[in-house]
Design an enzyme around this catalytic site. Structure first.
Site, mmCIF file in Angstrom:
data_model
loop_
_atom_site.group_PDB
_atom_site.id
_atom_site.type_symbol
_atom_site.label_atom_id
_atom_site.label_comp_id
_atom_site.label_asym_id
_atom_site.label_seq_id
_atom_site.Cartn_x
_atom_site.Cartn_y
_atom_site.Cartn_z
ATOM 1 N N SER A 20 11.605 -4.921 -5.973
ATOM 2 C CA SER A 20 10.424 -4.059 -6.102
ATOM 3 C C SER A 20 10.525 -3.177 -7.339
ATOM 4 C CB SER A 20 10.243 -3.189 -4.854
ATOM 5 O OG SER A 20 9.891 -3.981 -3.753
ATOM 6 N N ALA A 38 -0.280 -3.150 -1.085
ATOM 7 C CA ALA A 38 0.790 -3.036 -0.094
ATOM 8 C C ALA A 38 0.436 -3.840 1.153
ATOM 9 C CB ALA A 38 0.999 -1.572 0.273
ATOM 10 N N HIS A 54 9.134 3.921 -1.637
ATOM 11 C CA HIS A 54 8.402 3.112 -2.615
ATOM 12 C C HIS A 54 7.284 3.935 -3.257
ATOM 13 C CE1 HIS A 54 9.613 -1.250 -2.190
ATOM 14 N NE2 HIS A 54 10.397 -0.637 -1.309
ATOM 15 N N ARG A 58 6.761 5.514 -7.556
ATOM 16 C CA ARG A 58 5.661 5.190 -8.472
ATOM 17 C C ARG A 58 5.065 6.465 -9.057
ATOM 18 N NH1 ARG A 58 4.492 1.823 -4.080
ATOM 19 N NH2 ARG A 58 2.631 2.982 -3.517
ATOM 20 N N ASP A 88 3.198 -6.231 -3.006
ATOM 21 C CA ASP A 88 4.511 -6.002 -2.403
ATOM 22 C C ASP A 88 4.318 -5.950 -0.896
ATOM 23 O OD1 ASP A 88 7.158 -5.454 -2.014
ATOM 24 O OD2 ASP A 88 7.174 -3.557 -3.097
#
Length: 180
Positions: A20, A38, A54, A58, A88
């Site tokens: 990722s 997502a 996650h 970002r 992802d």
């Protein structure tokens, strides 16, 4: 100077392999805005923590689209030439398809169709689940087999395929360059 991404890049690896982070870096090396699609759902505290990690990694240039099952629709709705997207991941999407009682072959066909037509650039992440022991139950074996077939199909469509292990990328397939 940024290097343009191919229309479709496929990044795969094991759990916690760095796939990722690698894929996010590929996308953010290109001009934004960037779309993060997502496929996960936060069913428990551990998954909520993974999603938060996650999200926190970002920066501000990302728009997040939640698509646990409606992946094809999310890709279609956000496919604008030159605006990079990141999915992802296919592993969680396939899990949702199986547990949702969907017809796997039909859903995979729909996904392959949209991936074939996407303007891109699109980076898609998936887990390689076939490098371990044979699962001890029918559902887990079905999942492993379906994930392997899905990965093969996406890899065949992608211009670039990268396997990530221990945070290190191994290029399996790269775009062909016209030589003068």
């Amino acid at each position: 100077m940024t290097t343009p991404l191919p229309r479709l890049t496929f990044v795969l690896g094991g759990a916690r392999s760095g796939k990722s982070r690698y894929a996010e870096n590929l996308v953010t090396a290109t001009p934004g805005p960037w779309t993060y699609i997502a496929t996960s759902e936060a069913w428990d505290d551990e998954m909520r923590a993974r999603i938060a990690a996650h999200t926190n990694r970002r920066n501000e240039g990302w728009t997040t689209v939640e698509a646990p099952l409606a992946l094809v629709e999310a890709i279609n709705a956000n496919d604008r030439a030159g605006n990079p997207m990141l999915v992802d991941c296919l592993t969680l999407w396939l899990t949702n398809v199986i547990l949702g009682g969907k017809v796997i072959a039909a859903e995979v066909d729909r996904l392959a169709s949209v991936l074939s037509a996407v303007r891109g650039p699109l980076v898609v992440i998936s887990n390689e689940v076939g490098l371990s022991i044979v699962p001890d139950n029918k559902l887990a074996r079905q999942f492993r087999d379906e994930q392997g077939l899905l990965n093969q199909r996406v890899a065949a469509l992608a211009e670039s395929v990268v396997f990530v292990a221990a945070g290190l990328p191994l290029i399996l397939k790269q775009p062909t360059r016209d030589t003068p």
